[in-house]
Enzyme design. Structure first.
Site, PDB file in Angstrom:
ATOM      1  CE  LYS B  87      -4.203  -1.789   0.085  1.00 35.11           C
ATOM      2  NZ  LYS B  87      -5.068  -1.649  -1.111  1.00 35.11           N
ATOM      3  CD  GLU B 109     -10.149   3.479   0.347  1.00 36.12           C
ATOM      4  OE1 GLU B 109     -10.073   4.724   0.247  1.00 36.12           O
ATOM      5  OE2 GLU B 109      -9.397   2.710  -0.282  1.00 36.12           O
ATOM      6  CB  SER B 376       0.016  -7.974  -1.173  1.00 36.97           C
ATOM      7  OG  SER B 376      -0.857  -8.722  -0.350  1.00 36.97           O
TER       8      SER B 376
END
Lengths: 258, 396
Positions: B87, B109, B376
């Site tokens: 991210k 969010e 990830s």
């Protein structure tokens, strides 16, 4: 072109919104009959959507209640049909809902049913000018109007949106989502002037209007006033007994702007 | 008129309230200005390398390869990035862009909390205000990340509407953005939402495949046969796929969250169970009922618990360029435990969905085939929830 213009021929238009199916469709039907009786010029029928991103808490909660109570697009079509054929409602009615409700039904099929039920047009708050033709091109074929919204942030977009608008223009009074506001901070007079200078259709102001005083003030700058959350709140409060309260409220708002 | 922008096949577009249109147009113009600006790219690269710890390793997982007894498996270690997931790639890009645009406030969010933590981190670094919307259910199952965000100076808004999960957090962040646009950038965390977000987020995440393609060429002298990534909104998946899209022999596989199974209502496998619709600013596949009402989805993974998928994935599915498979909670938890034990790497429960598919696929492949799996994020945040899933109650 639809019969929406009819709503604006007798002075300022008062346009109430209602979430269909909250608390049930029988109550919605009765409320709409009473709204016409109290002098409403046109009705916005909200087809509830599970995730209404342009709505504040009042209409969001009403939408959830309506869906939980079993409101569906087909049942709302049936109600609209009854209002026309059995309940003597003759003022224009438009649907307000979200793109996916129309898209998933099939835009063409949605238009056919709407035409059958005496609906004049659609307000889809998540379909801006850039995406409008996907819907409007089909609607036009059935003589139905795609209503465009103009916001306080529209600025350089006002002219192109207003000049190609159909039915009427929905002026969004404030930033943010729908809901009752104690004060509206936007420079409404200049927004109204900017819209009117490019528009070929009437315009009505909504978002945040709840009192007769606000309605009177707003009506100076547009051809009509739209009220949603204040009515939905009355229905939330009174449930099945809401129709008479809604009738009184609409009457007070109509007299404030005429 | 045909003015619709940001299309991926029939998908994408800008289905948002008029109030937000000038904001996304401003964002698009700024992005088009900076994306090829050498100075902007130098600054971003310095942040990637100096702050986020890039490039991330491409690790040859010899124990996993041996244990599964099939193809050679590499892990692209996005879990080693600062803040513990991919991210940060997107967030550093968007925060830098927002700063250039003169914005002083970021909203975001978050599902699992990884994007929220990354946004709070970038805001702290760049001296910006930060507010994160998170479903109430998720604030409970990812309590540690809520604390991390607060520690980083962000405010966290628990969202109680709808299913109180990721989709509702996105809706609430969009509502907030319509009330405050001037000083605020909405730092969307996945390759979804209205144009230009799917393109911007993809470009910032494409660093994953830009690196992995070069790394695998270096290590093996050839391209991989399979690239696997977990896929909710799809940001790590598109980042993992992007630079391989034109390499037609590289099979791209997105691993969706099947929850309790795609034949149940408790699933979040969008491609496998959804149909084309319009929601959250885009046309794509969504889990929905016959009247277009968005379905209340479910997955053990808060980060994959979303009823839609990015529009570029929808197109890759339509054209057959990528394949999307569904992995159940049980399979993902098994993979979470398996990778921990075989390689000493605790993957995020999201990433474990990709590992789970590798556990099915790899044993069927010859030993000379090569597979790259994107890890990830790291799984520390999931330990308490997985323990609970296994019937063990631990204090975080």
């Amino acid at each position: 072109m639809s019969d929406i213009s009819k709503a604006f021929i007798n002075g300022k238009a008062f346009i109430p919104f209602i979430t269909c199916g909250d608390p049930d469709l029988e109550t919605t039907e009765e409320c709409i009959v009473r709204m016409q009786k109290a002098g409403a010029s046109m009705i916005e029928l909200g087809i509830p959507f599970s995730d209404p991103t342009a709505e504040g808490p009042v209409i969001m909660e009403a939408s959830i209640r309506a869906l939980e109570a079993g409101a569906t697009t087909d049942r709302i079509f049936d109600m609209a049909k009854r209002l026309r054929s059995e309940r003597g409602v003759t003022i224009p009615m438009v649907f307000m809902t979200y793109a996916n409700v129309v898209f998933s039904y099939g835009i063409e099929r949605f238009c056919v049913k709407s035409k059958e039920c005496g609906i004049s047009g659609f307000i889809l708050p998540d379909v801006p000018y850039e995406e409008k033709e996907e819907f409007a091109s089909v609607m036009r074929g059935y003589g139905l109007d795609f209503v465009s919204l103009i916001a306080p942030t529209s600025e350089d977009r006002i002219a192109k949106i207003a000049s190609s608008a159909e039915g009427f223009i929905y002026i969004v009074s404030s930033l943010g989502v729908t809901g009752v506001r104690s004060k509206i901070n936007t420079d409404i007079p200049s927004l109204g002037r900017a819209v009117k200078s490019s528009a070929n259709v009437p315009c009505a102001i909504g978002f945040g209007i709840s009192t007769p005083e606000q309605a009177k003030e707003m009506s100076q700058h547009a051809d009509g006033v739209i009220v949603g959350s204040a009515i939905v709140k009355l229905i939330a409060e009174h449930g099945k007994d809401a129709p008479s309260y809604v009738e009184d409220y609409v009457r007070s708002m109509v007299s404030a702007i005429t | 008129m045909g003015e619709s922008k940001g299309r991926f096949g029939i998908h994408g577009g800008q289905y948002i309230p008029e109030t937000l249109m000038n904001a996304v147009i401003e964002l698009e113009e700024a992005y088009n200005h900076y994306k090829d600006d050498p100075e902007f790219n130098k600054e971003l690269e310095d942040l990637f390398n100096g702050y986020a710890g890039r490039p991330s390793n491409l690790y040859f997982a010899s124990k996993l390869t041996e244990a599964l007894g099939g193809c050679r498996i590499y892990l692209k270690r996005e879990d080693l990035n600062h803040t513990g997931s991919h991210k940060i790639n997107n967030v550093l890009g968007q925060a830098l862009l927002a700063k250039k645009m003169g914005k002083t406030r970021l909203i975001a969010e978050t599902g699992a909390g990884q994007h929220g933590v990354a946004t709070a981190t970038a805001a702290a670094l760049m001296g910006m205000e930060c507010k994160v919307f998170m479903g109430k259910v998720d604030t409970e199952r990812q309590a540690l990340n809520v604390y991390r965000m607060k520690l980083l100076g962000a405010s966290v808004m628990p969202v109680t509407s709808g299913t109180a999960t990721l989709k509702d957090a996105v809706s609430e962040a969009m509502r907030e953005w319509t009330t405050r646009i001037d000083d605020t950038h909405y730092c969307l965390g996945s390759v979804m939402g209205p144009h230009p977000f799917p393109t911007i987020v993809r470009d910032f995440q494409a660093v994953i495949s830009r690196e992995s393609r070069a790394q695998v060429l270096e290590a093996e002298g050839r391209l991989p046969d399979y690239v696997l990534a977990c896929c909710g909104g799809g940001s790590n998946a598109i980042g993992s796929f992007y630079h391989y899209i034109n390499d037609k022999d590289v099979k791209l596989i997105g691993c969706e969250a099947a929850g309790r199974g795609i034949d149940t209502f408790e699933t979040a496998a969008t491609i496998n169970t959804g149909k084309v619709g319009i929601f959250h600013g885009m046309k794509s596949y969504f889990c929905q009922n016959e009247y277009g009402q968005i379905a209340p989805v479910y997955s053990i993974s808060a980060g994959l618990d979303y009823p839609g998928i990015g529009p570029e994935h929808a197109m890759l599915h339509d054209t057959g360029r990528a394949e999307y498979v569904a992995i159940t909670d049980e399979e993902a938890v098994n993979a979470f435990e398996f990778l921990s034990k075989t390689e000493g790497i605790i993957p995020a429960i999201e990433s474990a969905h990709a590992v789970a598919y590798a556990m099915k696929l790899a044993p069927t492949l010859p030993k000379d085939k090569i597979m790259v799996i994107t890890i990830s994020g790291r799984g520390d945040k999931d330990c308490a929830a997985i323990a609970r899933y296994r019937g063990e109650d631990i204090n975080e």
